[in-house]
Design a protein around this motif. Structure first.
Motif, short mmCIF file in Angstrom:
data_model
loop_
_atom_site.label_atom_id
_atom_site.label_comp_id
_atom_site.label_asym_id
_atom_site.label_seq_id
_atom_site.Cartn_x
_atom_site.Cartn_y
_atom_site.Cartn_z
N LEU A 196 -0.90 9.83 -12.70
CA LEU A 196 -0.82 8.50 -12.11
C LEU A 196 0.34 7.71 -12.69
CD1 LEU A 196 -4.63 7.58 -12.06
CD2 LEU A 196 -3.21 8.39 -10.17
N THR A 197 0.59 7.87 -13.98
CA THR A 197 1.70 7.14 -14.59
C THR A 197 3.03 7.68 -14.10
OG1 THR A 197 1.69 8.56 -16.54
CG2 THR A 197 0.39 6.54 -16.66
N ALA A 198 3.13 8.95 -13.83
CA ALA A 198 4.37 9.54 -13.34
C ALA A 198 4.71 9.01 -11.95
CB ALA A 198 4.28 11.06 -13.33
N ALA A 199 3.72 8.81 -11.11
CA ALA A 199 3.94 8.33 -9.75
C ALA A 199 4.17 6.83 -9.71
CB ALA A 199 2.75 8.69 -8.87
N ALA A 200 3.86 6.12 -10.76
CA ALA A 200 3.93 4.67 -10.75
C ALA A 200 5.30 4.12 -11.16
CB ALA A 200 2.85 4.11 -11.67
N HIS A 201 6.23 4.97 -11.51
CA HIS A 201 7.49 4.46 -12.04
C HIS A 201 8.45 3.94 -10.97
CE1 HIS A 201 10.18 7.71 -10.86
NE2 HIS A 201 9.24 8.56 -11.21
N GLY A 202 8.26 4.24 -9.72
CA GLY A 202 9.15 3.78 -8.66
C GLY A 202 10.27 4.76 -8.40
N PRO A 203 11.31 4.31 -7.68
CA PRO A 203 12.38 5.22 -7.27
C PRO A 203 13.28 5.64 -8.43
CG PRO A 203 12.94 3.00 -6.67
CD PRO A 203 11.54 2.95 -7.20
N SER A 204 13.93 6.76 -8.24
CA SER A 204 14.91 7.25 -9.20
C SER A 204 16.30 6.78 -8.78
CB SER A 204 14.91 8.78 -9.23
OG SER A 204 13.67 9.26 -9.64
N PRO A 205 17.19 6.59 -9.74
CA PRO A 205 18.55 6.21 -9.35
C PRO A 205 19.23 7.36 -8.60
CG PRO A 205 18.43 6.62 -11.71
CD PRO A 205 17.03 6.71 -11.18
N GLN A 206 20.03 6.99 -7.64
CA GLN A 206 20.79 7.96 -6.85
C GLN A 206 22.27 7.82 -7.19
OE1 GLN A 206 19.05 10.16 -4.95
NE2 GLN A 206 17.30 9.07 -5.80
N LYS A 207 23.02 8.88 -7.01
CA LYS A 207 24.45 8.87 -7.30
C LYS A 207 25.20 9.58 -6.19
CE LYS A 207 23.60 9.07 -12.23
NZ LYS A 207 23.62 9.88 -13.43
N VAL A 208 26.36 9.04 -5.86
CA VAL A 208 27.26 9.68 -4.91
C VAL A 208 28.64 9.67 -5.54
CG1 VAL A 208 28.40 9.48 -2.67
CG2 VAL A 208 25.94 9.07 -2.84
N GLU A 209 29.32 10.81 -5.46
CA GLU A 209 30.70 10.90 -5.94
C GLU A 209 31.50 11.70 -4.93
OE1 GLU A 209 33.16 12.91 -9.59
OE2 GLU A 209 31.29 11.87 -10.09
N GLU A 210 32.59 11.11 -4.47
CA GLU A 210 33.48 11.77 -3.53
C GLU A 210 34.90 11.65 -4.05
OE1 GLU A 210 32.70 13.40 -0.66
OE2 GLU A 210 30.56 12.98 -0.87
N SER A 211 35.71 12.67 -3.82
CA SER A 211 37.11 12.67 -4.27
C SER A 211 38.02 13.17 -3.16
CB SER A 211 37.28 13.57 -5.50
OG SER A 211 36.58 13.06 -6.59
N VAL A 212 39.29 12.78 -3.28
CA VAL A 212 40.30 13.24 -2.34
C VAL A 212 41.62 13.40 -3.10
CG1 VAL A 212 41.00 10.92 -1.58
CG2 VAL A 212 41.30 12.86 -0.04
N VAL A 213 42.40 14.38 -2.71
CA VAL A 213 43.74 14.55 -3.25
C VAL A 213 44.72 14.02 -2.21
CG1 VAL A 213 45.49 16.20 -4.01
CG2 VAL A 213 43.10 16.53 -4.66
N ILE A 214 45.60 13.15 -2.66
CA ILE A 214 46.55 12.47 -1.78
C ILE A 214 47.97 12.85 -2.19
CG2 ILE A 214 47.41 10.21 -1.03
CD1 ILE A 214 44.59 9.11 -1.63
N LYS A 215 48.80 13.19 -1.21
CA LYS A 215 50.20 13.53 -1.48
C LYS A 215 51.02 12.24 -1.55
CE LYS A 215 49.80 18.07 0.52
NZ LYS A 215 49.95 18.89 1.69
N ALA A 216 50.83 11.53 -2.65
CA ALA A 216 51.55 10.29 -2.91
C ALA A 216 51.47 10.01 -4.40
CB ALA A 216 50.94 9.13 -2.11
#
Length: 178
Positions: free
Chosen positions: A15-35
């Motif tokens: 019950l305590t495990a389910a009561a903590h709420g949402p977990s943080p989410q992460k997004v990481e995107e990268s691009v290589v630019i010819k500049a």
């Protein structure tokens, strides 16, 4: 007595495990630019002009006002092509390491407690730049299930991923055209 306490502990633990709420989410995107990194950094660090390179942004309005601690802080209102707005706070610009950090105060993204940065570094080849956009956030609905449609982790992750991918793709196009 010890067995009873052990059984009670085992019964309550899930019950305590389910009561903590949402977990943080992460997004990481990268691009290589010819500049050159300096050219790309000039576009990215201009907090008031992301409409120059992000296709979803129509306009940006900057304002300086007092933060909670009484210091001057820079905020921007971003108007999106779909009519939505974002209200964001600039939390740091570091020209030395070419990194800009900001937080979402309120707005059209289906996230909460959003913190992000965009970093610009020399790329893998001569005259190339690697841009990385990273965000940490929670879904909108902070309570336990059932989670209303559109307020779940998947919706939040997909929205942020879409913003980053379209933004970085167009940044590449704009920066390579300079």
């Amino acid at each position: 007595m010890k067995k009873i306490l052990a059984l009670l502990t085992l019964a309550i633990l899930p019950l305590t495990a389910a009561a903590h709420g949402p977990s943080p989410q992460k997004v990481e995107e990268s691009v290589v630019i010819k500049a050159d990194p300096a050219k790309v950094w000039a576009l990215v660090k201009d907090f008031g002009n992301w409409q120059k390179w992000h296709p979803a942004v129509v306009s940006t309005k900057l304002e300086t006002k007092k933060d909670e601690d009484g210091t001057d802080a820079t905020f921007r209102t971003v108007t999106l092509k779909d009519g939505g707005t974002l209200y964001e706070k600039l939390t740091g610009i570091d020209d030395g390491i070419m990194k800009i950090k900001y937080e979402l105060e309120s707005g059209a993204l289906p996230v909460s407690d959003y913190y992000a940065y965009v970093s610009v570094k020399a790329g893998p080849g001569a005259g190339e730049t690697t841009v990385t956009w990273f965000g940490r956030f929670y879904r909108v609905y902070k309570l336990n299930p059932p989670i209303p449609p559109g307020q779940d982790d998947e919706t939040a992750i997909n929205a942020v991923t879409g913003v980053y991918q379209t933004g970085l793709a167009n940044l590449k196009k704009v920066a390579e055209g300079l």
